[in-house]
Enzyme design. Structure first.
Site, PDB file in Angstrom:
ATOM      1  N   ARG A 135      -6.198 -14.025  12.638  1.00  0.00           N
ATOM      2  CA  ARG A 135      -7.318 -14.925  12.379  1.00  0.00           C
ATOM      3  C   ARG A 135      -7.699 -15.748  13.602  1.00  0.00           C
ATOM      4  NH1 ARG A 135      -4.632 -17.303   7.195  1.00  0.00           N
ATOM      5  NH2 ARG A 135      -2.836 -16.661   8.446  1.00  0.00           N
ATOM      6  N   ALA A 185     -29.583 -42.095   8.371  1.00  0.00           N
ATOM      7  CA  ALA A 185     -30.964 -41.754   8.723  1.00  0.00           C
ATOM      8  C   ALA A 185     -31.904 -42.167   7.598  1.00  0.00           C
ATOM      9  CB  ALA A 185     -31.073 -40.259   8.962  1.00  0.00           C
ATOM     10  N   GLN A 227     -17.465 -34.031   4.354  1.00  0.00           N
ATOM     11  CA  GLN A 227     -16.470 -33.637   3.343  1.00  0.00           C
ATOM     12  C   GLN A 227     -15.229 -33.011   3.965  1.00  0.00           C
ATOM     13  OE1 GLN A 227     -16.405 -34.323   0.058  1.00  0.00           O
ATOM     14  NE2 GLN A 227     -18.082 -35.568   0.797  1.00  0.00           N
ATOM     15  N   LYS A 244      -3.047 -30.220   4.552  1.00  0.00           N
ATOM     16  CA  LYS A 244      -4.343 -29.741   5.035  1.00  0.00           C
ATOM     17  C   LYS A 244      -4.821 -30.531   6.255  1.00  0.00           C
ATOM     18  CE  LYS A 244      -7.532 -28.340   2.258  1.00  0.00           C
ATOM     19  NZ  LYS A 244      -8.581 -28.637   1.264  1.00  0.00           N
ATOM     20  N   CYS A 290      -8.565 -21.687  14.094  1.00  0.00           N
ATOM     21  CA  CYS A 290      -8.378 -21.152  12.743  1.00  0.00           C
ATOM     22  C   CYS A 290      -7.625 -22.211  11.962  1.00  0.00           C
ATOM     23  CB  CYS A 290      -7.569 -19.861  12.775  1.00  0.00           C
ATOM     24  SG  CYS A 290      -7.022 -19.393  11.116  1.00  0.00           S
ATOM     25  N   ARG A 309       3.421  -0.338  10.953  1.00  0.00           N
ATOM     26  CA  ARG A 309       3.361  -1.706  10.397  1.00  0.00           C
ATOM     27  C   ARG A 309       4.373  -1.771   9.269  1.00  0.00           C
ATOM     28  NH1 ARG A 309      -0.924  -6.432   9.694  1.00  0.00           N
ATOM     29  NH2 ARG A 309       0.474  -7.738  10.908  1.00  0.00           N
ATOM     30  N   CYS A 330      -7.726 -21.551   6.224  1.00  0.00           N
ATOM     31  CA  CYS A 330      -8.333 -21.770   4.900  1.00  0.00           C
ATOM     32  C   CYS A 330      -8.511 -20.465   4.130  1.00  0.00           C
ATOM     33  CB  CYS A 330      -9.682 -22.455   5.065  1.00  0.00           C
ATOM     34  SG  CYS A 330     -10.887 -21.436   5.955  1.00  0.00           S
ATOM     35  N   TYR A 385       0.864  -1.175   0.000  1.00  0.00           N
ATOM     36  CA  TYR A 385       0.000   0.000   0.000  1.00  0.00           C
ATOM     37  C   TYR A 385       0.906   1.232   0.000  1.00  0.00           C
ATOM     38  CZ  TYR A 385      -3.640  -3.422   0.820  1.00  0.00           C
ATOM     39  OH  TYR A 385      -4.477  -4.501   0.684  1.00  0.00           O
ATOM     40  N   CYS A 429     -16.075 -16.348   8.984  1.00  0.00           N
ATOM     41  CA  CYS A 429     -15.058 -17.351   9.297  1.00  0.00           C
ATOM     42  C   CYS A 429     -15.687 -18.730   9.161  1.00  0.00           C
ATOM     43  CB  CYS A 429     -14.538 -17.141  10.722  1.00  0.00           C
ATOM     44  SG  CYS A 429     -13.433 -18.445  11.271  1.00  0.00           S
TER      45      CYS A 429
END
Ligand SMILES: Cc1cc2nc3c(=O)[nH]c(=O)nc-3n(C[C@H](O)[C@H](O)[C@H](O)COP(=O)(O)O)c2cc1C
Ligand code: SF4
Length: 663
Positions: free
Chosen positions: A316, A455, A417, A427, A339, A220, A342, A172, A358
């Site tokens: 996060r 079910a 999933q 992952k 967290c 920063r 992802c 930036y 989130c």
């Protein structure tokens, strides 16, 4: 707490006492209104995070000038009308005795052209990912921008903030001046490091003058741009030394540019501590406190990160669970929503102009609503079918509001999933979210988990539920192509779950998220893999950070990628597709030999049970992939929403009578 002795020890920064060493760094939320003013949703969001007890909150980037807006609902501090909202926001955070500073930003060449028209930058240099070529700022414009930073800083402090942070990183404006990557000027503001620093020095001097000696002033800093031609830690350390001499009280060290998005908001599987080493280089160069950042998710990681640093920034982690620090202090860490890196619910959404959310915590942005919920007066009996993310969140929300829930999951384990999503390389941490839900549901006395039970209509009806939530997920779609019945075709899910035998040479059909992940999974196991994708790029449905990471991995493992490629026919050992080159030239192309085809061409809802129950049950809700295959953020969000609807109906007596359901 003894285990986290440094983490929970106080520190004085710029005359301000912080209760512990964790700061919540600036994170844009898109929760401001259309004019960039504070909304109640923003106040509720920050209040929830302040209640979690960070040592310091850096409130999201507020734009100092309308020409520097980056996201759709960029928070603004460019005029005096912003002060009323700033005042309410600072006061809300202070209710929890947490100091708050406001980050100040101008987006430079990464300001969004749709929002600002012409972007301003040090040089008229189109960035590899910026949408247009910016205009190089004149010296008069630079001087005016220095003033704009100072005025915004003055407003923040006058409104009650304890100080400000200047955003000097992430490509930036201030950073664009500092780094040779984007500053090609040959005048007083560019040419060598000293002149590239001039704009930042002027901003720091005028901000310090504007806020006075008492206010906490953080910078920063990009400790490493992680891009060719950018700043390295040694250069960043020199810059820090210079800025310190102009009145900076503290450096919050980050890194990366738009071209390297995986370094800005690092996705899984990047390890904890992305920018700690650069931060330590800065620390050795200055006397003021230094914070490091990057995938710090637990108190143990934060404590380790503090060896050699004064503070850690954890972003996060505060989205996924504002109480994570409090949980660590009280021995309840296992109950923290993790967290999982992802990026789907947070930065990916924000960059698309949607409010922050989130995957692990669908209540982000809805904190006011969450705080207003009261336990059910008349607990309802609810059946949830499906123990994937959507069903898990529905069951958790209902159970925590006191309702009686029977959760059916056909598999012997929870996760749906998400279990498969945790199998591609790197992952594995997705499993932490399943573990969290397992623990959270186990604590809820009203939740009855029925694992390994598929079910049926009669099983559901036997319970006589007052409401039913169907979260039965999706099933893979198989390609409708000539030759498909003769071809050795398996689905990506079968590959990930280990059900399918896969030969040495593999063609993956479909190069979206699933296709690129399964290709990575196989390539890492030594298969020779190609991906055939109809669209313009591989992983185009992924967010920038994960897409960058995965494309790099696919290159590393020499996965061949065919894009703009329409599969025509499958054979027993080869595939033909129509390939269209960027110049429009078309060619029939063959890949051979192929031992196994892996279909990753999407999914269709698994709605059989819903269709059977829909005519029989009045309060029935279809959510997650069973409604329509979508991302993980939609799954948890729809789970929470279905639970809220049921809770609302139960409170108003709007559900069928207990035991009265006929189905
Ligand atoms: C949704 C989101 C928005 C962000 N916006 C900003 C921002 O406006 N300014 C900034 O300096 N960093 C921003 N960041 C980067 C974070 O401050 C932080 O450096 C990054 O998320 C890595 O830290 P973490 O791994 O603890 O999340 C953002 C990150 C996220 C997830
Ligand atoms: S959306 Fe994903 S990366 Fe972002 S905070 Fe939530 S779990 Fe972490």
């Amino acid at each position: 707490m003894a285990a986290y002795a440094k983490l929970f020890s106080p520190i004085t920064v710029g005359g301000q006492e912080l209760a512990n060493r964790v700061l919540m760094p600036s994170m844009g939320t898109n929760l401001a209104d259309g004019q960039g003013r504070v909304t109640q949703a923003m106040i509720d969001y920050y209040r929830a995070r302040a209640a979690g007890g960070p040592g310091l909150i850096v409130v999201e980037a507020a734009c100092v000038h309308p020409s520097g807006r980056v996201i759709d609902r960029n928070f603004m501090a460019h005029d005096d009308e912003s002060m009323e909202g700033l005042f309410r926001l600072a006061a809300a955070i202070h209710e929890y005795e947490v100091p708050a500073i406001l980050q100040l930003i101008h987006g430079g060449r990464n300001s969004h052209p749709r929002l600002v028209g012409e972007a301003l930058a040090p040089s008229a240099l189109r960035g590899p990912t910026s949408h247009t070529t910016p205009r190089a700022m004149t010296v008069i414009e630079i001087e005016a921008m220095v003033e704009a930073f100072a005025r915004a800083a003055r407003r923040a402090v006058a409104a009650g903030f304890d100080g400000v942070e200047v955003h000097g990183a992430h490509e930036y404006l201030v950073h664009e001046f500092l780094t040779p990557y984007s500053n090609k000027r040959q005048d007083a503001y560019g040419g060598d490091q000293e002149r590239r620093c001039r704009f930042a020095c002027e901003v720091v001097q005028s901000v310090r003058r504007a806020v006075g000696r008492e206010a906490l002033f953080c910078f920063r800093l990009s400790g490493d741009d992680h891009v060719s031609g950018g700043l390295d830690p040694a250069q960043a350390a020199e810059i820090a030394r210079l800025l310190e001499s102009h009145g900076v009280d503290m450096f919050s060290v980050t890194g990366g540019v738009y071209e390297t998005p995986h370094m800005v908001v690092p996705p899984t599987p990047m390890p904890a501590g992305t920018h700690l080493e650069a931060a330590k280089v800065i620390k050795r160069a200055v006397r003021v406190p230094v914070a490091g950042v990057g995938r710090i998710r637990t108190a143990a990681e934060a404590e380790a990160a503090l060896q050699g640093l004064d503070l850690v920034a954890a972003g996060r982690a505060f989205l996924a669970d504002p109480q994570w620090l409090h949980n660590a202090a009280t021995g309840r860490e296992a109950y923290t929503r993790p967290c999982i890196g992802c990026n789907q619910g947070c930065i990916d959404r924000v960059l698309q102009g949607a409010p922050v959310s989130c995957v692990a915590n669908p209540w982000v942005g809805l904190e006011g609503l969450a705080a207003s919920l009261r336990p059910a007066q008349e607990p309802a009996s609810v059946v949830v079918v499906g123990g994937g993310l959507a069903g898990l969140e529905a069951a958790r929300t209902l159970g925590s509001l006191g309702h009686k829930v029977v959760l059916f999951e056909a598999a012997p384990e929870l996760g749906g999933q998400l279990r498969l999503a945790s199998l591609p390389p790197g992952k594995e941490e997705f499993r932490r979210l399943i573990d969290y839900y397992g623990l959270a549901l186990g604590e809820l006395p009203g939740v009855d988990l029925r694992l390994g039970i598929a079910a049926t209509v009669s099983a559901v009806c036997q319970i006589k539920p007052q409401a039913v939530v169907i979260a039965t997920g999706s099933e893979p779609m198989l390609p409708d192509l000539p030759g498909v019945n003769q071809a050795p075709l398996v689905t990506a899910r079968q590959v990930l779950s280990g059900e399918a035998k896969v030969g040495p040479k593999v063609a993956v059909l479909g190069g979206g998220n699933l296709g690129s992940e399964v290709a990575h999974f196989l390539a890492q196991r030594g298969h020779e893999v190609c991906i055939i994708e109809l669209g313009l790029g591989i992983g185009n449905d992924l967010g920038p950070a994960r897409r960058y990471y995965l494309r790099r991995e696919l290159m590393k493992y020499k996965v061949r990628r065919y894009v703009r490629a329409k599969v025509r026919r499958l054979f027993a050992d080869k595939v033909s597709f129509l390939h269209t080159a960027p110049d429009g030239t078309r060619e029939l192309t063959y890949v051979e030999p192929v031992d196994t085809f892996v279909s990753a061409m999407g999914a269709k809802p698994n709605e059989k049970l819903f269709l059977a129950l829909e005519p029989k049950v009045s309060a029935i809700y279809l959510i997650g992939d069973a409604l329509s295959p979508a991302g993980m953020a939609q799954a948890t969000s729809e789970g929470a929403r279905a639970a809220l609807t049921i809770h609302g109906l139960a409170e108003k007596g709007g559900l069928p009578r207990p035991q009265g359901q006929t189905c």
